[in-house]
Design a protein around this motif. Structure first.
Motif, PDB file in Angstrom:
ATOM      1  N   TYR A 261      32.171  55.423  45.079  1.00 43.52           N
ATOM      2  CA  TYR A 261      33.332  55.348  44.155  1.00 43.52           C
ATOM      3  C   TYR A 261      34.637  54.903  44.763  1.00 43.52           C
ATOM      4  O   TYR A 261      34.936  55.211  45.922  1.00 43.52           O
ATOM      5  CB  TYR A 261      33.659  56.642  43.299  1.00 43.52           C
ATOM      6  N   ARG A 262      35.394  53.609  44.349  1.00 46.48           N
ATOM      7  CA  ARG A 262      36.536  53.221  44.396  1.00 46.48           C
ATOM      8  C   ARG A 262      37.474  53.390  43.314  1.00 46.48           C
ATOM      9  O   ARG A 262      37.313  52.674  42.313  1.00 46.48           O
ATOM     10  CB  ARG A 262      36.422  51.763  45.081  1.00 46.48           C
ATOM     11  N   ALA A 263      38.620  53.935  43.604  1.00 47.66           N
ATOM     12  CA  ALA A 263      39.623  53.899  42.560  1.00 47.66           C
ATOM     13  C   ALA A 263      40.013  52.888  42.165  1.00 47.66           C
ATOM     14  O   ALA A 263      40.330  51.956  43.031  1.00 47.66           O
ATOM     15  CB  ALA A 263      40.985  54.914  42.977  1.00 47.66           C
ATOM     16  N   PRO A 264      40.296  52.675  40.688  1.00 46.05           N
ATOM     17  CA  PRO A 264      41.017  51.270  40.167  1.00 46.05           C
ATOM     18  C   PRO A 264      42.394  51.188  40.946  1.00 46.05           C
ATOM     19  O   PRO A 264      42.863  52.441  41.157  1.00 46.05           O
ATOM     20  CB  PRO A 264      41.006  51.856  38.801  1.00 46.05           C
ATOM     21  N   SER A 265      43.071  50.118  41.107  1.00 48.12           N
ATOM     22  CA  SER A 265      44.103  49.871  41.716  1.00 48.12           C
ATOM     23  C   SER A 265      45.029  49.019  40.811  1.00 48.12           C
ATOM     24  O   SER A 265      46.008  48.217  41.172  1.00 48.12           O
ATOM     25  CB  SER A 265      44.014  48.834  42.800  1.00 48.12           C
ATOM     26  N   TRP A 266      45.249  49.870  39.793  1.00 43.99           N
ATOM     27  CA  TRP A 266      46.039  49.412  38.498  1.00 43.99           C
ATOM     28  C   TRP A 266      47.419  49.332  38.969  1.00 43.99           C
ATOM     29  O   TRP A 266      47.887  50.379  39.412  1.00 43.99           O
ATOM     30  CB  TRP A 266      46.025  50.244  37.442  1.00 43.99           C
ATOM     31  N   PRO A 267      48.464  48.500  38.697  1.00 44.64           N
ATOM     32  CA  PRO A 267      48.181  47.363  37.703  1.00 44.64           C
ATOM     33  C   PRO A 267      47.585  46.185  38.299  1.00 44.64           C
ATOM     34  O   PRO A 267      47.221  45.231  37.717  1.00 44.64           O
ATOM     35  CB  PRO A 267      49.653  47.109  37.160  1.00 44.64           C
ATOM     36  N   ASP A 268      47.450  45.915  39.671  1.00 40.19           N
ATOM     37  CA  ASP A 268      46.640  44.774  40.199  1.00 40.19           C
ATOM     38  C   ASP A 268      45.220  45.206  39.860  1.00 40.19           C
ATOM     39  O   ASP A 268      44.859  46.082  39.448  1.00 40.19           O
ATOM     40  CB  ASP A 268      47.039  44.590  41.917  1.00 40.19           C
ATOM     41  N   GLN A 269      44.565  44.048  40.090  1.00 40.85           N
ATOM     42  CA  GLN A 269      43.081  44.096  39.762  1.00 40.85           C
ATOM     43  C   GLN A 269      42.281  43.993  41.056  1.00 40.85           C
ATOM     44  O   GLN A 269      40.999  43.572  41.185  1.00 40.85           O
ATOM     45  CB  GLN A 269      43.004  42.853  38.715  1.00 40.85           C
ATOM     46  N   ILE A 270      42.755  44.265  42.336  1.00 38.39           N
ATOM     47  CA  ILE A 270      42.181  44.240  43.452  1.00 38.39           C
ATOM     48  C   ILE A 270      40.737  45.068  43.140  1.00 38.39           C
ATOM     49  O   ILE A 270      39.702  44.530  43.725  1.00 38.39           O
ATOM     50  CB  ILE A 270      42.607  44.703  44.607  1.00 38.39           C
ATOM     51  N   VAL A 271      41.002  46.341  42.753  1.00 35.70           N
ATOM     52  CA  VAL A 271      39.625  47.120  42.275  1.00 35.70           C
ATOM     53  C   VAL A 271      39.865  47.355  40.815  1.00 35.70           C
ATOM     54  O   VAL A 271      41.003  48.039  40.322  1.00 35.70           O
ATOM     55  CB  VAL A 271      39.598  48.590  42.892  1.00 35.70           C
TER      56      VAL A 271
END
Length: 123
Positions: free
Chosen positions: A59-69
């Motif tokens: 699992y990799r956490a989302p990197s909101w607001p950018d969309q790297i993840v």
């Protein structure tokens, strides 16, 4: 003619299903699904909707607001309380608050303990 489908479940990937289920259980008051375990935990929602949490080993956490993840999913919750009161309680439970808040006073964007973004809005 469209199929007659009813949404039955929404499931989020996470590293620890019971821990994330506990966060959302505290936040929503939903009941823990009786067949929850270390690999999958669920909360019984309104009208039969299950909010589920499944183990994802990498699992990799989302990197909101950018969309790297990418965020992959975004959930909105309507709250009865003043947004500031609801936000404060969610932060106490372990939510995070990104600096970027695109909705002004209409909504708050928070993140759950493993990084999934979600909004709270006044009901």
């Amino acid at each position: 003619m469209p199929l007659q489908m009813k949404l039955a479940a929404i499931t989020l990937d996470c590293p620890d299903p019971p821990a994330l289920a506990a966060f959302y259980q505290e936040a929503t008051g939903l009941e823990l699904h009786p067949k929850s375990d270390a690999g999958f935990a669920g909360l019984n929602g309104e009208h039969g909707l299950l909010l589920g949490f499944q183990r994802a080993d990498d699992y990799r956490a989302p990197s909101w607001p950018d969309q790297i993840v990418p965020q992959q999913l975004h959930i909105c919750f309507a709250v009865e309380e003043d947004l500031a009161v609801a936000e404060a309680r969610l932060l106490e439970l372990g939510a995070g608050k990104p600096d970027h808040q695109p909705h002004g006073d209409k909504a708050r964007v928070l993140t759950d303990p493993v990084g999934h973004p979600f909004c709270i809005v006044r009901r």
